[in-house]
Write a protein that holds these residues in place. Structure first.
Motif, short mmCIF file in Angstrom:
data_model
loop_
_atom_site.label_atom_id
_atom_site.label_comp_id
_atom_site.label_asym_id
_atom_site.label_seq_id
_atom_site.Cartn_x
_atom_site.Cartn_y
_atom_site.Cartn_z
N THR A 246 0.82 -1.21 0.00
CA THR A 246 0.00 0.00 0.00
C THR A 246 0.86 1.26 0.00
O THR A 246 0.50 2.28 -0.61
CB THR A 246 -0.93 0.00 1.22
N THR A 247 2.00 1.21 0.66
CA THR A 247 2.85 2.41 0.79
C THR A 247 3.73 2.63 -0.43
O THR A 247 3.97 3.78 -0.83
CB THR A 247 3.74 2.27 2.04
N THR A 248 4.21 1.57 -1.07
CA THR A 248 5.15 1.70 -2.19
C THR A 248 4.62 2.53 -3.35
O THR A 248 5.36 3.37 -3.89
CB THR A 248 5.57 0.30 -2.68
N SER A 304 -5.82 5.51 -1.43
CA SER A 304 -4.65 5.77 -2.27
C SER A 304 -5.02 5.78 -3.75
O SER A 304 -4.48 6.57 -4.54
CB SER A 304 -3.56 4.73 -2.00
N VAL A 305 -5.94 4.90 -4.14
CA VAL A 305 -6.35 4.85 -5.55
C VAL A 305 -7.05 6.15 -5.93
O VAL A 305 -6.72 6.78 -6.95
CB VAL A 305 -7.28 3.64 -5.78
N LEU A 369 1.47 17.57 -1.47
CA LEU A 369 0.34 16.77 -0.99
C LEU A 369 0.68 15.30 -0.94
O LEU A 369 0.29 14.59 0.01
CB LEU A 369 -0.87 17.01 -1.90
N ASN A 370 1.41 14.82 -1.92
CA ASN A 370 1.78 13.40 -1.96
C ASN A 370 2.71 13.05 -0.79
O ASN A 370 2.58 11.99 -0.17
CB ASN A 370 2.46 13.08 -3.29
N SER A 371 3.66 13.93 -0.48
CA SER A 371 4.59 13.68 0.63
C SER A 371 3.86 13.68 1.96
O SER A 371 4.14 12.86 2.84
CB SER A 371 5.70 14.73 0.62
N VAL A 372 2.92 14.64 2.12
CA VAL A 372 2.14 14.67 3.35
C VAL A 372 1.32 13.40 3.49
O VAL A 372 1.23 12.80 4.58
CB VAL A 372 1.22 15.92 3.38
N VAL A 376 1.33 10.50 6.45
CA VAL A 376 0.09 10.10 7.12
C VAL A 376 -0.11 8.59 7.06
O VAL A 376 -0.47 7.94 8.06
CB VAL A 376 -1.11 10.84 6.51
N VAL A 377 0.13 8.00 5.90
CA VAL A 377 -0.04 6.55 5.73
C VAL A 377 0.93 5.79 6.63
O VAL A 377 0.55 4.80 7.28
CB VAL A 377 0.16 6.15 4.25
N ILE A 378 2.16 6.24 6.70
CA ILE A 378 3.15 5.57 7.56
C ILE A 378 2.73 5.64 9.03
O ILE A 378 2.79 4.64 9.77
CB ILE A 378 4.55 6.18 7.36
N ILE A 379 2.29 6.82 9.46
CA ILE A 379 1.86 6.97 10.85
C ILE A 379 0.65 6.09 11.14
O ILE A 379 0.57 5.44 12.20
CB ILE A 379 1.54 8.45 11.14
#
Length: 397
Positions: A246-248, A304-305, A369-372, A376-379
């Motif tokens: 999901t993160t990649t 993410s999609v 926005l993508n980096s933020v 968020v996803v990692i957290i």
């Protein structure tokens, strides 16, 4: 031929004299034992409990041999040696009157035996008991040790699966309406030393309770802990892989179709993993925490999609950006914040395109926005792993 006939006649003469040595003559002790058994069983009524006793005290001791817990059928099965000791005044005698014989062995069908009934049995009509004989002392004390298979209801609680702990209880009462038996535990109630393990569960605790004056006179609660090392190995690994899948894609170019395809592949992998978990689970009132993890991970993947489509629209805009968009883009990319933007995709220079400056601002905004979103996803995944991943509970039985 003549010599063979002579040999047969010779052995025929010797056989009666030597064969007498092999005859088992009854001993005096056997004779007294037979007489004792005949005297005591002459007027004994099997179906009648001892009349001269207001209540029959029966001491019970269990020795667990094998056990099993079927979480699919909510059934706990135990094979137990059940030692029952009571006194029957009809079976008393003086050893001096019977040649010093102080013990007698009888069949359980020849005497009255207490009825220890499993109240919470799966099948009230099913009763499997294997007992060969009972021992009677001259003071009327009777001891029978039947091997009984008990099957009781035990509903699984799977909130902490696969590190779940189940409490299965065996409840006993007097099943004979003609008697007033009072059952009590003898010693520590149940021995677990000889129990055969290896069926996926370990017995961690035993809690016996007795109340001879209530309907349920005896109860034993066994705390079972699942042998979860194998299940954890096949559950935690795939969950970690799903989080990577999901993160990649967030690290890929938003305009690249590979990112969208990777996200869809991650979504399919989540549902495949759910089918895999279903092979190990059964329906229960409690939902295992790992299913909540997969649920939230699916929500992140679907998000993410959709976020990929939104970022693609933003990155490909050519119109004049809003003032606040330009301000945020310049603040980030002309300061230390530019090193925190990952990934970074730029607009290919096109000298014929007069709006290339606008496209760069929109592309930078999409990068931000993508980096933020990546952070968020990692957290969120760190929180999900800490909250829902199965872990060994502290020993608090």
């Amino acid at each position: 031929m003549f010599s063979q006939i002579i040999t047969l006649i010779f052995f025929g003469i010797l056989y009666p004299s030597y064969s007498q040595d092999c005859v088992m003559l009854p001993s005096k002790e056997d004779a007294w034992d037979k007489k004792l058994h005949t005297d005591k069983m002459a007027n004994y009524r099997v179906r009648q409990p001892p009349r001269n006793q207001s209540c029959i005290l029966v001491k019970v001791f269990f020795r667990l041999k094998t056990f099993g817990f079927d979480e699919y059928e909510a059934k706990f099965t135990a094979k137990i040696w059940t030692r029952m000791i009571w006194r029957d005044e009809r079976l008393t005698w003086s050893p001096e009157e019977y040649g010093g014989v102080s013990k007698m062995v009888v069949l359980p069908t020849d005497i009255w035996t207490p009825s220890l009934k499993l109240v919470n049995s799966v099948d009230p009509d099913y009763y499997s008991m294997d007992i060969e004989e009972c021992r009677v002392n001259n003071n009327g004390e009777v001891m029978c040790v039947p091997e009984i298979i008990y099957e009781s209801f035990c509903f699984a609680k799977l909130g902490d699966w696969p590190f779940d702990v189940q409490n299965c209880t065996l409840q006993f009462a007097d099943g004979d309406r003609l008697s007033s038996s009072r059952f009590r535990f003898k010693g520590r109630a149940m021995a677990l030393d000889d129990a055969e393990y290896g069926n996926g569960w370990n017995i961690m605790l035993m809690d016996p309770k007795e109340d001879p004056d209530s309907d349920i006179q005896l109860s034993i609660t066994l705390t079972l802990e699942r042998q979860a090392s194998g299940l954890v190995a096949v559950l935690v690994g795939p969950c970690f892989i799903l989080s990577i899948l999901t993160t990649t894609p967030i690290l890929m170019n938003v305009n690249d179709y590979i990112r969208l395809g990777f996200s869809c592949f991650s979504l399919i992998s989540h549902f495949t993993f759910l089918f895999f978990i279903d092979e190990f689970l059964q329906h229960s009132g409690d939902t295992p925490g790992i299913l909540f993890f997969v649920r939230d991970s699916i929500i992140l993947t679907i998000t993410s999609v959709f976020f990929t489509f939104v970022l693609s629209k933003i990155a490909n805009r050519k119109n004049v950006p809003f003032e606040w968009v330009s301000l945020v883009s310049n603040k980030v990319f002309f300061s230390f914040g530019q090193y925190l933007i990952l990934p970074r995709w730029r607009v290919e220079p096109d000298y014929k395109d007069t709006k290339v400056k606008n496209k760069e601002i929109w592309a930078n905004t999409a990068n931000i926005l993508n980096s933020v979103y990546l952070v968020v996803v990692i957290i969120v995944y760190v929180i999900l792993f800490k909250t829902y991943m199965p872990k060994q509970p502290p020993v608090q039985y």
